[in-house]
Design a protein around this motif. Structure first.
Motif, PDB file in Angstrom:
ATOM      1  N   TYR A   1      89.368  43.962  -2.665  1.00 47.94           N
ATOM      2  CA  TYR A   1      89.615  45.319  -3.170  1.00 47.94           C
ATOM      3  C   TYR A   1      90.921  45.905  -2.650  1.00 47.94           C
ATOM      4  O   TYR A   1      91.707  46.485  -3.397  1.00 47.94           O
ATOM      5  N   GLY A   2      91.170  45.782  -1.350  1.00 46.66           N
ATOM      6  CA  GLY A   2      92.381  46.371  -0.768  1.00 46.66           C
ATOM      7  C   GLY A   2      93.638  45.783  -1.381  1.00 46.66           C
ATOM      8  O   GLY A   2      94.590  46.515  -1.685  1.00 46.66           O
ATOM      9  N   LEU A   3      93.644  44.473  -1.567  1.00 44.28           N
ATOM     10  CA  LEU A   3      94.810  43.797  -2.140  1.00 44.28           C
ATOM     11  C   LEU A   3      95.001  44.182  -3.609  1.00 44.28           C
ATOM     12  O   LEU A   3      96.130  44.426  -4.054  1.00 44.28           O
ATOM     13  N   ILE A   4      93.905  44.255  -4.354  1.00 40.09           N
ATOM     14  CA  ILE A   4      93.979  44.640  -5.771  1.00 40.09           C
ATOM     15  C   ILE A   4      94.525  46.056  -5.903  1.00 40.09           C
ATOM     16  O   ILE A   4      95.377  46.342  -6.753  1.00 40.09           O
ATOM     17  N   GLN A   5      94.056  46.960  -5.045  1.00 45.24           N
ATOM     18  CA  GLN A   5      94.523  48.346  -5.092  1.00 45.24           C
ATOM     19  C   GLN A   5      95.979  48.462  -4.655  1.00 45.24           C
ATOM     20  O   GLN A   5      96.773  49.176  -5.274  1.00 45.24           O
ATOM     21  N   ALA A   6      96.353  47.746  -3.603  1.00 46.29           N
ATOM     22  CA  ALA A   6      97.739  47.791  -3.121  1.00 46.29           C
ATOM     23  C   ALA A   6      98.712  47.253  -4.167  1.00 46.29           C
ATOM     24  O   ALA A   6      99.861  47.685  -4.249  1.00 46.29           O
TER      25      ALA A   6
ATOM     26  N   ASP B   1      91.518  40.271   6.785  1.00 42.47           N
ATOM     27  CA  ASP B   1      91.839  41.121   5.635  1.00 42.47           C
ATOM     28  C   ASP B   1      92.914  40.474   4.754  1.00 42.47           C
ATOM     29  O   ASP B   1      93.925  39.969   5.262  1.00 42.47           O
ATOM     30  N   PHE B   2      92.718  40.488   3.444  1.00 42.59           N
ATOM     31  CA  PHE B   2      93.656  39.831   2.542  1.00 42.59           C
ATOM     32  C   PHE B   2      95.017  40.521   2.501  1.00 42.59           C
ATOM     33  O   PHE B   2      96.045  39.865   2.302  1.00 42.59           O
ATOM     34  N   VAL B   3      95.045  41.830   2.666  1.00 42.71           N
ATOM     35  CA  VAL B   3      96.329  42.540   2.710  1.00 42.71           C
ATOM     36  C   VAL B   3      97.131  42.068   3.918  1.00 42.71           C
ATOM     37  O   VAL B   3      98.341  41.809   3.825  1.00 42.71           O
ATOM     38  N   GLU B   4      96.462  41.933   5.048  1.00 44.55           N
ATOM     39  CA  GLU B   4      97.140  41.473   6.267  1.00 44.55           C
ATOM     40  C   GLU B   4      97.613  40.031   6.114  1.00 44.55           C
ATOM     41  O   GLU B   4      98.736  39.687   6.518  1.00 44.55           O
TER      42      GLU B   4
END
Length: 402
Positions: free
Chosen positions: A173-178, A314-317
């Motif tokens: 979710y975080g990566l999709i939103q970013a 975390d995928f964003v990290e």
């Protein structure tokens, strides 16, 4: 079979079980034995096609699967298997049409699972990309599938459609939103409450958009990361004086069966790379396979903050770390799609008979312009691939230092 050695169902079922274990040669023997008794037994034809495909006989597998379908036109497993062989051969037009059978019968209940079932919405027929149209794209299958094919959601949004995405993979979710991929991001529970708009499975988008190797539609990087996270890992890695290579060596062990069996390799396979190249390694491995770090002979070659990286899931990290690597070297798993979607220089190491999306030949892929494919020349021989990888990397590093 001890009671009745000519029981075709048992012979075919044994062939299917052997295929899942990667014993294709023996599987073919039992399938052919069943077909010698009943030449039109479609289960045995389907299993024979799968066995042949595991040995790289893709065209023969296509012929056998087409025969099975001619005898039983509504046999979904054969249609699904045919689709994968056609796609592997580069026939996207017919392969993507056959791929729609993945949600029929027993196929749907296995690995081709939709993340939600929007019973109140009409399924999109792909006929209109008009401004104002509302579409909910339903995720399916694994993490890598979401990352690879979500690129087509912004493509539709640029044409005026309002496109939402639903997936059970909350860790994305975080990566999709970013990355600004979708207008909205829904959980399966939220999708079940929707009453307006249309829906489509994520991996059906390429068919409706007529994606082909010569018509990829999206070639630029589409995964984005907040600048502050990139800066954080840049600072963390600033003490490394050598080029940084992100590596990954194992996929989800539970998923390594049938066609995905043999895609992973041990961490120690990278030994020749460390011997030939003066570079720092950054392990991107998470979960299964990461325990190999403890006994690694070249542990001293990993970056100084590796322990913090190991604890960061975390995928964003992870994406921010990748953006601070000079190169990513990985086997066929979600890491490959994350690196490719970021547009990072990526070397993907492939088993001899790979997943359909990589085709059977060539060292480039239309999916990711920044990616180089290094293929096994002998089935199961990862050391030769790594030796070749190390030599190629050595040449690049030497030319930059000259």
């Amino acid at each position: 079979m001890a009671i009745d050695p000519n029981f075709v169902n048992a012979l075919s079922s044994l062939g299917a079980a052997l295929i899942q274990l990667g014993e294709a040669q023996e599987a073919i023997y039992y399938c052919k034995k069943a077909l010698a008794i009943d030449p039109n037994f479609v289960d045995a034809l389907n299993n024979l096609g799968e066995g042949l495909a595991q040995l790289g006989e893709n065209e023969e597998a296509i012929t056998i699967l087409r025969k099975a379908i001619s005898l039983s036109p509504g046999y979904p497993v054969a249609h699904k298997n045919l689709s994968l062989k056609l796609l592997l051969s580069g026939d996207y037009e017919n392969g993507l049409k056959e791929y729609e059978w993945r949600f029929h019968g027993k196929v749907r209940s296995k690995s081709f699972n939709l993340h939600a079932h929007p019973s109140s919405l009409k399924k999109w027929d792909g006929g209109s990309h008009c401004s104002g149209n509302r579409l909910v794209v339903i995720g399916e299958q694994g993490l890598g599938d979401i990352l690879q094919f979500m690129r087509y959601i912004p493509y539709l949004r640029k044409r005026g459609m309002t496109v939402a995405l639903c997936t059970v993979h909350t860790k994305l979710y975080g990566l999709i939103q970013a990355s600004g991929i979708a207008s909205e991001l829904y959980s399966p529970e939220e999708v079940s409450q929707l009453t307006m708009g249309e829906w489509l499975p994520l991996l059906s988008l390429p068919m409706y958009l007529k994606v082909r190797p010569d018509n990829p539609l999206v070639r630029e990087s589409y995964i984005k990361v907040p600048e502050e996270r990139i800066s954080y890992w840049k600072q963390k890695l600033s003490s490394e004086k050598r080029p940084i290579i992100g590596i990954n060596w194992q996929g989800n062990a539970k998923a390594e069966r049938g066609s995905t069996r043999g895609r992973s390799f041990p961490l120690e396979t990278f030994t020749s790379l460390t011997e030939k190249t003066d570079a720092s390694l950054l392990s991107l491995q998470k979960g299964s396979g990461s325990e190999q770090l403890a006994g690694c002979k070249f542990l001293d070659r990993f970056v100084g903050c590796q322990e913090e990286i190991n604890q960061t899931w975390d995928f964003v990290e992870t994406a921010a770390m990748m953006l601070n690597c000079d190169l990513i070297i990985t086997m066929d798993t979600v890491v490959a799609h994350l690196a490719g979607g970021l547009g990072r220089p990526t070397w993907l190491l492939l088993k001899k008979f790979p997943d359909w999306r990589w085709g059977m030949e060539g060292d480039t892929t239309f999916w990711y312009p920044s990616m180089r494919l290094l293929r096994q020349r002998q089935r199961g021989n990862w050391q030769e691939v790594m030796d070749r990888t190390a030599s190629a990397l050595q040449q690049i590093v030497s030319s930059r230092q000259a």
